[in-house]
Design a protein around this motif. Sequence first.
Motif, PDB file in Angstrom:
ATOM      1  N   UNK A   1      15.917   4.366  -7.763  1.00  0.00           N
ATOM      2  CA  UNK A   1      16.838   3.297  -8.177  1.00  0.00           C
ATOM      3  C   UNK A   1      16.216   1.892  -8.121  1.00  0.00           C
ATOM      4  N   UNK A   2      15.230   1.704  -7.268  1.00  0.00           N
ATOM      5  CA  UNK A   2      14.661   0.369  -7.072  1.00  0.00           C
ATOM      6  C   UNK A   2      13.189   0.227  -7.466  1.00  0.00           C
ATOM      7  N   UNK A   3      12.512   1.334  -7.720  1.00  0.00           N
ATOM      8  CA  UNK A   3      11.079   1.299  -8.001  1.00  0.00           C
ATOM      9  C   UNK A   3      10.747   2.204  -9.174  1.00  0.00           C
ATOM     10  N   UNK A   4       9.639   1.907  -9.847  1.00  0.00           N
ATOM     11  CA  UNK A   4       9.121   2.811 -10.873  1.00  0.00           C
ATOM     12  C   UNK A   4       8.185   3.785 -10.164  1.00  0.00           C
ATOM     13  N   UNK A   5       8.456   5.061 -10.311  1.00  0.00           N
ATOM     14  CA  UNK A   5       7.740   6.093  -9.556  1.00  0.00           C
ATOM     15  C   UNK A   5       6.654   6.737 -10.408  1.00  0.00           C
ATOM     16  N   UNK A   6       5.506   6.923  -9.788  1.00  0.00           N
ATOM     17  CA  UNK A   6       4.395   7.685 -10.351  1.00  0.00           C
ATOM     18  C   UNK A   6       4.181   8.843  -9.394  1.00  0.00           C
TER      19      UNK A   6
ATOM     20  N   UNK B   1       5.729  -0.568  -8.868  1.00  0.00           N
ATOM     21  CA  UNK B   1       5.281   0.806  -9.098  1.00  0.00           C
ATOM     22  C   UNK B   1       4.861   1.428  -7.770  1.00  0.00           C
ATOM     23  N   UNK B   2       5.424   2.590  -7.469  1.00  0.00           N
ATOM     24  CA  UNK B   2       5.087   3.323  -6.253  1.00  0.00           C
ATOM     25  C   UNK B   2       4.503   4.668  -6.643  1.00  0.00           C
ATOM     26  N   UNK B   3       3.303   4.942  -6.188  1.00  0.00           N
ATOM     27  CA  UNK B   3       2.655   6.240  -6.408  1.00  0.00           C
ATOM     28  C   UNK B   3       2.949   7.128  -5.209  1.00  0.00           C
TER      29      UNK B   3
ATOM     30  N   UNK C   1      -4.401   8.584 -11.072  1.00  0.00           N
ATOM     31  CA  UNK C   1      -3.214   7.794 -11.402  1.00  0.00           C
ATOM     32  C   UNK C   1      -3.330   6.378 -10.853  1.00  0.00           C
ATOM     33  N   UNK C   2      -3.824   6.241  -9.641  1.00  0.00           N
ATOM     34  CA  UNK C   2      -3.949   4.913  -9.028  1.00  0.00           C
ATOM     35  C   UNK C   2      -4.934   4.043  -9.797  1.00  0.00           C
ATOM     36  N   UNK C   3      -6.032   4.623 -10.211  1.00  0.00           N
ATOM     37  CA  UNK C   3      -7.046   3.850 -10.921  1.00  0.00           C
ATOM     38  C   UNK C   3      -6.580   3.452 -12.315  1.00  0.00           C
ATOM     39  N   UNK C   4      -5.798   4.306 -12.948  1.00  0.00           N
ATOM     40  CA  UNK C   4      -5.364   3.999 -14.313  1.00  0.00           C
ATOM     41  C   UNK C   4      -4.074   3.193 -14.374  1.00  0.00           C
ATOM     42  N   UNK C   5      -3.198   3.339 -13.374  1.00  0.00           N
ATOM     43  CA  UNK C   5      -1.880   2.703 -13.450  1.00  0.00           C
ATOM     44  C   UNK C   5      -1.659   1.609 -12.416  1.00  0.00           C
TER      45      UNK C   5
END
Length: 80
Positions: free
Chosen positions: A25-30, A5-7, A41-45
Amino acid sequence: MPALRVLIADDEPGMLHFMRKELEPNYRIIEAADGTAALKAALSRQPDLVIADYMMPNLDGLALCGELRSHETCRLTPIM
């Protein structure tokens, strides 16, 4: 193995779109449009990496780094 996961925190919609397109294509994006939303977002995910713009409204990139480091769950999360 699940994708990392990348924020991405940036107040420029065009940059958010570009970064998502390049990384998705390679990471789940937030995505977060400002520092306050990025912190929430960082604290929750709990992302594996945070990419933050330096100049953002509400909480700039430097302040975001400080806030992330003050929380045990994000203390060791890499930040770019």
